[in-house]
Each structure stands twice: as structure tokens, then as C-alpha cells.
Design a protein around this motif. Structure first.
Motif, PDB file in Angstrom:
ATOM      1  N   GLU A 119       1.005  -0.928  -0.140  1.00 25.80           N
ATOM      2  CA  GLU A 119      -0.129   0.137   0.023  1.00 25.80           C
ATOM      3  C   GLU A 119       0.752   1.048  -0.003  1.00 25.80           C
ATOM      4  O   GLU A 119       0.487   2.155  -0.757  1.00 25.80           O
ATOM      5  CB  GLU A 119      -0.873   0.014   1.126  1.00 25.80           C
ATOM      6  N   ARG A 120       1.796   1.261   0.859  1.00 24.03           N
ATOM      7  CA  ARG A 120       3.012   2.538   0.768  1.00 24.03           C
ATOM      8  C   ARG A 120       3.617   2.488  -0.611  1.00 24.03           C
ATOM      9  O   ARG A 120       3.987   3.554  -1.140  1.00 24.03           O
ATOM     10  CB  ARG A 120       3.865   2.319   2.014  1.00 24.03           C
ATOM     11  N   TYR A 121       3.842   1.518  -1.144  1.00 25.22           N
ATOM     12  CA  TYR A 121       4.745   1.645  -2.267  1.00 25.22           C
ATOM     13  C   TYR A 121       3.753   2.186  -3.536  1.00 25.22           C
ATOM     14  O   TYR A 121       4.271   3.019  -4.316  1.00 25.22           O
ATOM     15  CB  TYR A 121       5.016   0.122  -2.762  1.00 25.22           C
ATOM     16  N   VAL A 122       2.363   1.752  -3.395  1.00 27.88           N
ATOM     17  CA  VAL A 122       1.438   2.118  -4.498  1.00 27.88           C
ATOM     18  C   VAL A 122       1.256   3.867  -4.203  1.00 27.88           C
ATOM     19  O   VAL A 122       1.168   4.559  -4.963  1.00 27.88           O
ATOM     20  CB  VAL A 122       0.197   1.584  -4.413  1.00 27.88           C
ATOM     21  N   THR A 132      -7.678   4.825  -6.544  1.00 29.69           N
ATOM     22  CA  THR A 132      -8.403   3.775  -7.491  1.00 29.69           C
ATOM     23  C   THR A 132      -7.942   2.505  -7.076  1.00 29.69           C
ATOM     24  O   THR A 132      -8.882   1.661  -7.146  1.00 29.69           O
ATOM     25  CB  THR A 132      -7.996   4.332  -9.037  1.00 29.69           C
ATOM     26  N   ILE A 133      -6.624   2.425  -6.864  1.00 26.15           N
ATOM     27  CA  ILE A 133      -6.247   1.080  -6.478  1.00 26.15           C
ATOM     28  C   ILE A 133      -6.555   0.353  -5.012  1.00 26.15           C
ATOM     29  O   ILE A 133      -7.067  -0.478  -5.141  1.00 26.15           O
ATOM     30  CB  ILE A 133      -4.658   0.744  -6.811  1.00 26.15           C
ATOM     31  N   ILE A 134      -6.321   1.341  -4.136  1.00 19.05           N
ATOM     32  CA  ILE A 134      -6.257   0.884  -2.809  1.00 19.05           C
ATOM     33  C   ILE A 134      -7.532   1.598  -2.245  1.00 19.05           C
ATOM     34  O   ILE A 134      -7.884   2.764  -1.655  1.00 19.05           O
ATOM     35  CB  ILE A 134      -5.228   1.623  -1.934  1.00 19.05           C
ATOM     36  N   THR A 135      -8.643   1.081  -2.438  1.00 22.28           N
ATOM     37  CA  THR A 135      -9.840   1.311  -2.090  1.00 22.28           C
ATOM     38  C   THR A 135     -10.452   0.599  -0.879  1.00 22.28           C
ATOM     39  O   THR A 135      -9.577  -0.653  -0.485  1.00 22.28           O
ATOM     40  CB  THR A 135     -11.164   1.126  -3.165  1.00 22.28           C
ATOM     41  N   ILE A 136     -11.396   0.736  -0.244  1.00 20.13           N
ATOM     42  CA  ILE A 136     -11.855   0.047   0.887  1.00 20.13           C
ATOM     43  C   ILE A 136     -12.413  -1.309   0.593  1.00 20.13           C
ATOM     44  O   ILE A 136     -11.996  -2.158   1.396  1.00 20.13           O
ATOM     45  CB  ILE A 136     -13.189   1.044   1.639  1.00 20.13           C
TER      46      ILE A 136
END
Length: 321
Positions: A119-122, A132-136
Motif C-alpha cells: 500500500e505504501r509502495y503504491v 483507484t487501486i487502494i479502495t476500501i
């Protein structure tokens, strides 16, 4: 002759009394800090559910999952420790359930750290696509996959355990205290445990290290926010340290087996107590302490709840006094 027997009896009773005192001392020294850390972790869990910003942000949701697994692991480990300290011997089914639950929560932590690192990398390398990628929804799916994969490993251990000929035993009552070592009663179980431990250690290390290298490369780019990249790099280093502490539990059993061969029983018990505090209790409390102090959003809410919502009020002085 009577005097000699009386002296031997008193000596044996003294040794037993000393053993009881030592068990009480070690139990107190482990239970008190464990209860303190359980309170802190519980307060942190409550804090992460107290505000919408925590419930609607992916990294806080992942942190909640990590803290929940660590807190459950700490509670189960302390329960097994107290059962052993009180000389309570369980049956194989009961010990198996407790050991499997402890294994499940222990394996969720490194996988959650892997997801948090990605998540931190993205966030650093793909800032425009992060929302858009890290959604709930994707975060919830990742957490479900982590628990499902860890549960699959536990089910595999149960299947391997069922191959042991329990019908040949006189009783299902264990002759030793409940622990992971006691439940490795088959050669296949031992081999699988070692293979899975290597897989977990290598995969988690590769994932977090790759994320760190990716963030370092992105930090040199002119289009990357330097402050954000520096924070992400420090966070990934923290994850790597947490991973090392979390996976240190995997070398707990081999170290104890090696120590048991070269020291006496009483020295082994003392070494086991020290290792238990350093490997099981200490790493499980670090997440809440580090994130609670380090994160500027969590810190005020955590301190508010830790102080039991007490607010210092200043009473104005009366005029003329």
C-alpha cells in the motif's frame, strides 16, 4: 535414621516450595506487562474504530487488522503460558484448538505487513492511481485473502495431525504441557512446519524489501514528493523491523530445542521465560506504541482514550482573591 528421613523430607519440601515461588514470580513478571500491553492494544483498537477517518482509510484498516491479530496472539500465548505455569495438562483436542488459533493469528501478522508495505509502495510510486487501486473494497478483499490463506495453512496442519495414530495412545491426555512443540507429533507435521516457515519468511522479506527499493528509486525522481517518499521509506523500514520481530517467533522452537540439550531443566525453564517475554510479548506491543506515538492523526485520539477521556479543566481564579 528417622532424623535423616525428616531432613530429606524438609529438603524436598523446600525445593518444591522454591519451585512454586519461582513459578509465581515468573508468572507475575510476564502477566503484569502482558495485561498492560493488552490494555494499550485494546485501547488502540477502540481508537481505530472511534472516528470515520480511521474506518474509511485503507492503511488504518490494515493497521487495525495487524493489531487485532497481535492482540489475539498475545492473549492466547499468555493463556498457554499460565496453563503450563500452573501445571495444567490438557487433552490433545483442546491443546490442538488453542495451538491452531495461536498459529493462525501469528501468521496473519507478517501477511498483513506485506499488504501494508505494498500500500505504501503504491502511494509513493503511483500517487495518481492510489485512490483507484487502494479502495476500501480492495482492502477488505486483501484482508479476507490474508485470513483465508492463513486458515488454509491451519487446516493443512489439522489434516497432518489426523494422520497420527491417536487410537494407539492409552489416553488423549497429554503427558506434557500444551505448546507448538508438543503438537508436532508426526514427522510430516514437523517437515511441513519448517517448509512453511521458510516460505513465509522469504516471501514476506522479498515483498517488503522490493517495496522499499521501489520507494527509494521513486524518491530520486523529480516528480515525486520528497517528504512523502521519505515518510514511506521510514514506514517500510519500520515494517521490516516489525517483520523481523514477528518472524522471530519462528526460531523460538529450534532455539529452545537446542538449549534443552545443553542445560539443566531449571535453567531451561528460566531461559524459556526470558525468550517468551522477548519474542512473544515485546513484539506484539510495538505496533500500537510505535504507530500511536508516530502517527499525528492517531496520537491525540489514543492519548484521549488512554487517559479514560479525562480532561484537565482550569478553574478561573476569583477576582480579588
Amino acid at each position: 535414621m528417622s532424623y535423616t528421613n525428616h531432613s530429606l523430607t524438609n529438603g524436598t519440601a523446600g525445593q518444591q516450595y522454591q519451585g512454586i515461588l519461582e513459578r509465581v514470580l515468573f508468572s507475575t513478571l510476564t502477566t503484569v506487562p502482558c495485561c498492560v500491553f493488552l490494555f494499550i492494544n485494546g485501547t488502540m483498537l477502540f481508537t481505530l474504530r472511534s472516528k470515520p477517518v480511521f474506518r474509511e482509510t485503507s492503511r488504518y484498516i490494515l493497521l487495525y487488522n495487524l493489531l487485532f491479530a497481535d492482540t489475539a496472539q498475545m492473549a492466547l500465548s499468555q493463556l498457554l503460558y499460565l496453563l503450563a505455569a500452573c501445571r495444567v495438562k490438557l487433552t490433545y483436542p483442546v491443546c490442538g484448538v488453542l495451538s491452531m488459533l495461536a498459529d493462525l493469528t501469528n501468521e496473519v501478522s507478517p501477511f498483513t505487513l506485506m499488504v501494508m508495505s505494498l500500500e505504501r509502495y503504491v502511494a509513493v510510486c503511483y500517487p495518481l492511481r492510489h485512490a483507484t487501486i487502494i479502495t476500501i473494497r480492495n482492502t477488505a478483499v486483501a484482508i479476507i485473502v490474508v485470513w483465508a490463506f492463513s486458515s488454509l495453512n491451519v487446516l493443512t496442519r489439522v489434516v497432518l495431525l489426523l494422520e497420527f495414530p491417536f487410537k494407539d495412545l492409552e489416553s488423549l491426555q497429554m503427558k506434557d504441557f500444551c505448546s507448538d512443540i508438543a503438537m508436532l507429533i508426526g514427522s510430516m507435521s514437523d517437515l511441513y512446519d519448517k517448509a512453511y516457515t521458510c516460505f513465509l519468511f522469504i516471501s514476506a522479506t522479498v515483498a517488503i524489501t522490493s517495496s522499499y527499493v521501489g520507494v527509494m528509486i521513486a524518491a530520486r525522481s523529480a516528480s515525486t514528493d520528497k517528504a512523502s517518499a521519505r515518510k514511506a521509506r521510514n514506514t517500510l523500514l519500520l515494517h521490516l523491523v516489525q517483520l523481523g520481530l514477528s518472524l522471530s517467533a519462528t526460531i523460538y522452537n529450534p532455539i529452545l530445542i537446542g538449549v534443552s540439550r545443553i542445560v539443566t531443566r531449571i535453567v531451561f525453564v528460566r531461559v524459556q521465560n526470558v525468550f517468551y517475554v522477548c519474542i512473544f510479548i515485546f513484539p506484539r506491543c510495538l505496533s500500537s506504541l510505535i504507530y500511536g506515538i508516530r502517527d499525528q492523526t492517531i496520537r491525540p485520539a489514543l492519548m484521549y482514550h488512554l487517559c479514560c477521556r479525562l480532561k484537565l479543566t482550569v478553574v478561573p481564579a476569583k477576582a480579588g482573591v
